[in-house]
Design a protein around this motif. Sequence first.
Motif, PDB file in Angstrom:
ATOM      1  N   THR A 199      -2.194   2.817   2.991  1.00 28.05           N
ATOM      2  CA  THR A 199      -0.948   2.999   3.748  1.00 28.05           C
ATOM      3  C   THR A 199       0.200   3.353   2.803  1.00 28.05           C
ATOM      4  OG1 THR A 199      -1.680   1.467   5.454  1.00 28.05           O
ATOM      5  CG2 THR A 199       0.683   1.890   5.332  1.00 28.05           C
ATOM      6  N   ALA A 200       0.281   2.674   1.667  1.00 31.94           N
ATOM      7  CA  ALA A 200       1.335   2.967   0.690  1.00 31.94           C
ATOM      8  C   ALA A 200       1.191   4.383   0.142  1.00 31.94           C
ATOM      9  CB  ALA A 200       1.296   1.953  -0.446  1.00 31.94           C
TER      10      ALA A 200
ATOM     11  N   ARG B  18      -6.504  -1.435   2.650  1.00 29.36           N
ATOM     12  CA  ARG B  18      -5.781  -0.814   3.760  1.00 29.36           C
ATOM     13  C   ARG B  18      -4.294  -0.648   3.418  1.00 29.36           C
ATOM     14  NH1 ARG B  18      -6.530   0.146   9.106  1.00 29.36           N
ATOM     15  NH2 ARG B  18      -8.535  -0.898   9.185  1.00 29.36           N
ATOM     16  N   ARG B  19      -3.706  -1.682   2.813  1.00 26.55           N
ATOM     17  CA  ARG B  19      -2.285  -1.603   2.431  1.00 26.55           C
ATOM     18  C   ARG B  19      -2.070  -0.555   1.351  1.00 26.55           C
ATOM     19  NH1 ARG B  19      -0.386  -7.676   1.625  1.00 26.55           N
ATOM     20  NH2 ARG B  19      -2.476  -7.716   0.818  1.00 26.55           N
TER      21      ARG B  19
ATOM     22  N   ILE C 221      -0.157   6.945   1.689  1.00 21.16           N
ATOM     23  CA  ILE C 221       0.253   7.849   2.777  1.00 21.16           C
ATOM     24  C   ILE C 221       1.782   7.920   2.845  1.00 21.16           C
ATOM     25  CG2 ILE C 221       0.286   8.146   5.291  1.00 21.16           C
ATOM     26  CD1 ILE C 221      -2.604   6.968   5.266  1.00 21.16           C
ATOM     27  N   GLN C 222       2.436   6.786   2.706  1.00 19.97           N
ATOM     28  CA  GLN C 222       3.904   6.762   2.725  1.00 19.97           C
ATOM     29  C   GLN C 222       4.484   7.547   1.559  1.00 19.97           C
ATOM     30  OE1 GLN C 222       4.467   2.509   2.855  1.00 19.97           O
ATOM     31  NE2 GLN C 222       4.691   2.493   5.083  1.00 19.97           N
TER      32      GLN C 222
ATOM     33  N   ASP D 116       4.063  11.219   2.456  1.00 23.50           N
ATOM     34  CA  ASP D 116       4.998  11.604   3.517  1.00 23.50           C
ATOM     35  C   ASP D 116       6.429  11.711   2.995  1.00 23.50           C
ATOM     36  OD1 ASP D 116       2.888  11.676   5.281  1.00 23.50           O
ATOM     37  OD2 ASP D 116       3.381   9.766   6.270  1.00 23.50           O
TER      38      ASP D 116
END
Length: 167
Positions: free
Chosen positions: A7-8, A3-4, A10-11, A14
Motif C-alpha cells: 500500500t505504501a 500488505r501495508r 502504491i501511494q 501515485d
Amino acid sequence: SARRQVTAAIQLADAGKELDVNGRPDLLPIVAQLAKKLPNLRIVINHLANVRIDGPKLDETWLKDLQAAAKSPQVSLKVSALVEGASQGNRKPPDDPDYYRPVLTAAWDTFGDDRVIYGSNWPVSARFADYAVVQKIVQSFAIARGPEASRKFFQANALAAYRWPTG
C-alpha cells in the motif's frame, strides 16, 4: 505487514515519488517483482544492493538478480558503498580502481548509461576510506566511459530518477 508495504509503495507511485531500497542482495528479487507489479513506481537500488566486492570474483546470484531487476525500466542503481563492500573483516579496502572494475562493469552493463547513479555514501564511507579514494575509484571508471556517460552518472541520472528540478 506485506500488505501495508505494498500500500505504501502504491501511494509513493501515485504521488510521483520514488522508492529507495537499501538492503542486501537477497532483496533484489523482491525489487524485480515490485517493479513488475507497479510499473509507475520509480525504484532506486542503493549501494549496489550491498554486494560483497571481491575484485575479479563476482557474486553470480547478485548479478542474475540485478539483471532481473534491471528489466524494468523504472529501476535505477546507485553506485555507492564500494569501499564498504570491499572491506571484508578487518581488512582495509583496496584503493586501486581496477579492483572495483568487475563489479562496476557488471552494474553499468546491466543498467546502461541512463540508470546508474553516483553516490558516495559519505560519511559512512569515511570509516573505510578517505573520500578522495572513493572519488578516485568512481571517477576513473566513469571518465573511461566517456564524457556523456560521466555527466549522466554524476548528475543527469539522479535528476531523472528523483525528478529533481533542473532550473
